[in-house]
Design a protein around this motif. Structure first.
Motif, PDB file in Angstrom:
ATOM      1  N   VAL A 121     142.803   3.452  23.274  1.00 52.20           N
ATOM      2  CA  VAL A 121     141.516   3.023  22.170  1.00 52.20           C
ATOM      3  C   VAL A 121     141.706   3.595  20.973  1.00 52.20           C
ATOM      4  O   VAL A 121     141.190   3.092  19.933  1.00 52.20           O
ATOM      5  CB  VAL A 121     140.125   3.473  22.905  1.00 52.20           C
ATOM      6  CG1 VAL A 121     139.890   2.519  24.213  1.00 52.20           C
ATOM      7  CG2 VAL A 121     139.948   5.053  23.201  1.00 52.20           C
ATOM      8  N   ALA A 122     142.254   4.691  20.815  1.00 47.50           N
ATOM      9  CA  ALA A 122     142.419   5.446  19.385  1.00 47.50           C
ATOM     10  C   ALA A 122     143.372   4.444  18.547  1.00 47.50           C
ATOM     11  O   ALA A 122     142.992   4.656  17.175  1.00 47.50           O
ATOM     12  CB  ALA A 122     142.939   6.873  19.645  1.00 47.50           C
ATOM     13  N   ALA A 123     144.203   4.123  18.979  1.00 44.38           N
ATOM     14  CA  ALA A 123     145.099   3.171  18.188  1.00 44.38           C
ATOM     15  C   ALA A 123     144.362   2.030  17.268  1.00 44.38           C
ATOM     16  O   ALA A 123     144.818   1.654  16.132  1.00 44.38           O
ATOM     17  CB  ALA A 123     146.116   2.475  19.217  1.00 44.38           C
ATOM     18  N   ASP A 124     143.346   1.432  17.894  1.00 41.70           N
ATOM     19  CA  ASP A 124     142.355   0.486  17.282  1.00 41.70           C
ATOM     20  C   ASP A 124     141.851   1.238  15.911  1.00 41.70           C
ATOM     21  O   ASP A 124     141.265   0.175  15.156  1.00 41.70           O
ATOM     22  CB  ASP A 124     141.430  -0.034  18.340  1.00 41.70           C
ATOM     23  CG  ASP A 124     142.020  -0.821  19.573  1.00 41.70           C
ATOM     24  OD1 ASP A 124     143.083  -1.238  19.273  1.00 41.70           O
ATOM     25  OD2 ASP A 124     141.404  -0.940  20.706  1.00 41.70           O
ATOM     26  N   LEU A 125     141.681   2.338  16.048  1.00 44.47           N
ATOM     27  CA  LEU A 125     140.846   2.883  15.088  1.00 44.47           C
ATOM     28  C   LEU A 125     141.681   3.324  13.698  1.00 44.47           C
ATOM     29  O   LEU A 125     141.492   4.160  13.009  1.00 44.47           O
ATOM     30  CB  LEU A 125     140.119   4.275  15.457  1.00 44.47           C
ATOM     31  CG  LEU A 125     139.151   3.760  16.640  1.00 44.47           C
ATOM     32  CD1 LEU A 125     138.383   5.304  17.078  1.00 44.47           C
ATOM     33  CD2 LEU A 125     138.175   2.771  16.090  1.00 44.47           C
ATOM     34  N   ALA A 126     143.131   3.174  13.860  1.00 45.90           N
ATOM     35  CA  ALA A 126     144.167   3.939  13.082  1.00 45.90           C
ATOM     36  C   ALA A 126     143.679   3.651  11.604  1.00 45.90           C
ATOM     37  O   ALA A 126     143.826   4.398  10.776  1.00 45.90           O
ATOM     38  CB  ALA A 126     145.384   3.454  13.411  1.00 45.90           C
ATOM     39  N   ASP A 127     143.439   2.206  11.389  1.00 48.01           N
ATOM     40  CA  ASP A 127     143.329   1.716   9.973  1.00 48.01           C
ATOM     41  C   ASP A 127     142.265   2.381   9.198  1.00 48.01           C
ATOM     42  O   ASP A 127     142.094   2.682   8.138  1.00 48.01           O
ATOM     43  CB  ASP A 127     143.225   0.324   9.892  1.00 48.01           C
ATOM     44  CG  ASP A 127     144.803  -0.422  10.212  1.00 48.01           C
ATOM     45  OD1 ASP A 127     145.736   0.197   9.797  1.00 48.01           O
ATOM     46  OD2 ASP A 127     144.782  -1.444  10.542  1.00 48.01           O
ATOM     47  N   GLU A 128     141.044   2.302   9.904  1.00 43.60           N
ATOM     48  CA  GLU A 128     139.762   2.945   9.516  1.00 43.60           C
ATOM     49  C   GLU A 128     140.008   4.223   9.357  1.00 43.60           C
ATOM     50  O   GLU A 128     139.349   4.929   8.165  1.00 43.60           O
ATOM     51  CB  GLU A 128     138.832   2.493  10.674  1.00 43.60           C
ATOM     52  CG  GLU A 128     138.405   1.214  10.622  1.00 43.60           C
ATOM     53  CD  GLU A 128     137.401   0.923  11.777  1.00 43.60           C
ATOM     54  OE1 GLU A 128     135.994   0.735  11.239  1.00 43.60           O
ATOM     55  OE2 GLU A 128     137.737   0.462  13.026  1.00 43.60           O
ATOM     56  N   LEU A 129     140.589   4.998  10.033  1.00 43.89           N
ATOM     57  CA  LEU A 129     140.691   6.603  10.119  1.00 43.89           C
ATOM     58  C   LEU A 129     141.530   6.927   8.644  1.00 43.89           C
ATOM     59  O   LEU A 129     141.177   7.747   8.187  1.00 43.89           O
ATOM     60  CB  LEU A 129     141.328   7.259  11.222  1.00 43.89           C
ATOM     61  CG  LEU A 129     140.661   7.174  12.484  1.00 43.89           C
ATOM     62  CD1 LEU A 129     141.449   7.610  13.752  1.00 43.89           C
ATOM     63  CD2 LEU A 129     139.397   8.288  12.315  1.00 43.89           C
ATOM     64  N   THR A 130     142.473   6.059   8.300  1.00 43.07           N
ATOM     65  CA  THR A 130     143.192   6.459   7.103  1.00 43.07           C
ATOM     66  C   THR A 130     142.415   6.503   5.735  1.00 43.07           C
ATOM     67  O   THR A 130     142.820   6.646   4.878  1.00 43.07           O
ATOM     68  CB  THR A 130     144.572   5.653   7.095  1.00 43.07           C
ATOM     69  OG1 THR A 130     144.362   4.299   7.324  1.00 43.07           O
ATOM     70  CG2 THR A 130     145.533   5.975   8.228  1.00 43.07           C
ATOM     71  N   ARG A 131     141.426   5.692   5.982  1.00 39.41           N
ATOM     72  CA  ARG A 131     140.586   5.213   4.759  1.00 39.41           C
ATOM     73  C   ARG A 131     139.525   6.230   4.421  1.00 39.41           C
ATOM     74  O   ARG A 131     138.663   6.116   3.497  1.00 39.41           O
ATOM     75  CB  ARG A 131     139.918   3.777   4.831  1.00 39.41           C
ATOM     76  CG  ARG A 131     141.143   2.722   4.526  1.00 39.41           C
ATOM     77  CD  ARG A 131     140.400   1.190   4.478  1.00 39.41           C
ATOM     78  NE  ARG A 131     139.590   0.950   5.475  1.00 39.41           N
ATOM     79  CZ  ARG A 131     140.155  -0.027   6.493  1.00 39.41           C
ATOM     80  NH1 ARG A 131     141.231  -0.424   6.378  1.00 39.41           N
ATOM     81  NH2 ARG A 131     139.404  -0.455   7.517  1.00 39.41           N
ATOM     82  N   LEU A 132     139.345   7.024   5.417  1.00 38.87           N
ATOM     83  CA  LEU A 132     137.975   8.128   5.492  1.00 38.87           C
ATOM     84  C   LEU A 132     138.625   9.366   4.585  1.00 38.87           C
ATOM     85  O   LEU A 132     139.549   9.662   4.780  1.00 38.87           O
ATOM     86  CB  LEU A 132     137.792   8.306   6.788  1.00 38.87           C
ATOM     87  CG  LEU A 132     137.219   7.329   7.942  1.00 38.87           C
ATOM     88  CD1 LEU A 132     136.737   7.558   8.956  1.00 38.87           C
ATOM     89  CD2 LEU A 132     135.913   6.452   7.011  1.00 38.87           C
ATOM     90  N   THR A 133     137.336   9.902   4.033  1.00 38.04           N
ATOM     91  CA  THR A 133     137.742  11.354   3.595  1.00 38.04           C
ATOM     92  C   THR A 133     137.707  12.438   4.905  1.00 38.04           C
ATOM     93  O   THR A 133     136.985  12.023   5.972  1.00 38.04           O
ATOM     94  CB  THR A 133     136.484  11.674   2.522  1.00 38.04           C
ATOM     95  OG1 THR A 133     135.248  11.632   3.132  1.00 38.04           O
ATOM     96  CG2 THR A 133     136.385  10.639   1.562  1.00 38.04           C
ATOM     97  N   PRO A 134     137.902  13.485   4.455  1.00 36.82           N
ATOM     98  CA  PRO A 134     138.240  14.624   5.841  1.00 36.82           C
ATOM     99  C   PRO A 134     136.483  14.716   6.302  1.00 36.82           C
ATOM    100  O   PRO A 134     136.515  14.819   7.594  1.00 36.82           O
ATOM    101  CB  PRO A 134     138.694  15.822   5.086  1.00 36.82           C
ATOM    102  CG  PRO A 134     139.424  15.311   3.876  1.00 36.82           C
ATOM    103  CD  PRO A 134     138.962  13.899   3.508  1.00 36.82           C
ATOM    104  N   GLU A 135     135.607  14.675   5.341  1.00 36.15           N
ATOM    105  CA  GLU A 135     134.260  14.851   5.820  1.00 36.15           C
ATOM    106  C   GLU A 135     133.743  13.811   6.566  1.00 36.15           C
ATOM    107  O   GLU A 135     132.642  13.911   7.370  1.00 36.15           O
ATOM    108  CB  GLU A 135     133.269  15.182   4.554  1.00 36.15           C
ATOM    109  CG  GLU A 135     133.569  16.410   3.644  1.00 36.15           C
ATOM    110  CD  GLU A 135     134.874  16.151   2.939  1.00 36.15           C
ATOM    111  OE1 GLU A 135     135.482  17.333   2.576  1.00 36.15           O
ATOM    112  OE2 GLU A 135     135.520  14.943   2.833  1.00 36.15           O
ATOM    113  N   GLU A 136     134.292  12.480   6.456  1.00 30.21           N
ATOM    114  CA  GLU A 136     133.604  11.332   7.101  1.00 30.21           C
ATOM    115  C   GLU A 136     134.086  11.086   8.576  1.00 30.21           C
ATOM    116  O   GLU A 136     133.739  10.268   9.459  1.00 30.21           O
ATOM    117  CB  GLU A 136     133.836  10.142   6.186  1.00 30.21           C
ATOM    118  CG  GLU A 136     133.191  10.166   5.153  1.00 30.21           C
ATOM    119  CD  GLU A 136     133.685   8.902   4.021  1.00 30.21           C
ATOM    120  OE1 GLU A 136     132.750   8.389   3.163  1.00 30.21           O
ATOM    121  OE2 GLU A 136     134.896   8.394   4.255  1.00 30.21           O
TER     122      GLU A 136
END
Length: 271
Positions: A121-136
């Motif tokens: 399931v974590a793979a589906d979040l890869a693109d979104e995670l790269t767009r976040l700031t560390p605090e987000e």
């Protein structure tokens, strides 16, 4: 606890700031580490052996971003970065790799992968995670991840058992495998399988990594013979041999900065 490293050597423990994961994420993620952009790529970077599987969100100064998975490191590596970059590192709870990534931890040891290539399931979040700031990152995962992961009673029981086994192997004098198996009411084979599947290394190697990290934490402040005793070695020569096996150089050479030649960063694998 302060870890000792030679001058002019960078490592995560010197420049990383960490934040504990919220309770809602603790079954799968223990903490978030943030390493700011390292601009001086001429300085070698020491990667000390560790047992955690880590999701790394790397951001180059030039703007390129990628999400990777770094498996447990059974031996130290010494590398030199090719480009200025920083990263966010999500350390996975021991035993959580199959739920998050869809594979056992034993498949990840000493390897680096693209997060998006995994079946979990974590793979589906890869693109979104790269767009976040560390605090987000942690608030985002706390909102999304618990709703995407299901866990059956057997998985919970294995995680509880692994947590107890890890605690017993994390002391200065780890419990022998046969005794620990008897204490936990499992066979030695089951215990070893639990470690290799959930952690990625054997119980013995888990204990060795812990000992070497304790040496690094106290080296320079404690006489070698005393340090050997307090970290559970038979004698100083045994400690030196084990340190050399995992770190590539003996303790005295490491503290003097006589390190193996750095190599390029490890290439990506395919799960």
């Amino acid at each position: 606890m302060t870890t000792t490293y030679p001058a002019h050597t960078l490592t995560d423990e010197l420049i990383e700031t960490t934040v504990a994961a919220p309770e809602s994420l603790r079954p799968w993620i223990t903490e978030l580490g943030h390493i700011p952009t390292v601009a001086d790529v001429s300085v070698p970077f020491t990667h000390v052996p560790h047992v955690a599987t880590t999701i790394v969100l790397r951001a180059e100064a030039a703007g390129h971003r990628e999400a990777m998975v770094v498996g447990p490191h059974t031996k130290a590596t010494y590398s030199r970065a090719e480009k200025p970059a920083g990263c966010v590192r999500l350390r996975l709870e021991l035993g959580a790799t199959r739920q998050l990534l869809g594979v056992p931890a034993t498949d990840l040891a000493n390897r680096v992968f693209r997060l998006a290539d995994f079946p979990g399931v974590a793979a589906d979040l890869a693109d979104e995670l790269t767009r976040l700031t560390p605090e987000e990152v942690l608030p985002f995962l706390a909102d999304v991840l618990p709703r995407r992961i299901s866990e059956d009673p057997t998985q919970r029981a294995h995680r509880t058992l692994l947590r107890a086994a890890v605690a017993a192997m994390s002391t200065a004098t780890p419990t022998p495998v046969h005794e620990l198996a008897a204490d936990l009411a499992v066979s030695e084979r089951q215990l070893r399988n639990l470690f290799t599947t959930g952690v990625g290394v054997s119980p013995k190697h888990y204990a060795r990594i812990g000992r070497v990290r304790r040496i690094l934490a106290h080296a320079g402040n404690t006489p070698w013979a005393q340090l050997a005793t307090t970290t559970g070695y038979y004698d100083q020569s045994h400690m030196t041999a084990d340190f050399r096996s995992l770190m590539g150089v003996p303790p005295t050479s490491f503290l003097r900065g006589n390190l193996p030649a750095p190599t390029p960063c490890q290439p990506l694998d395919h799960p």
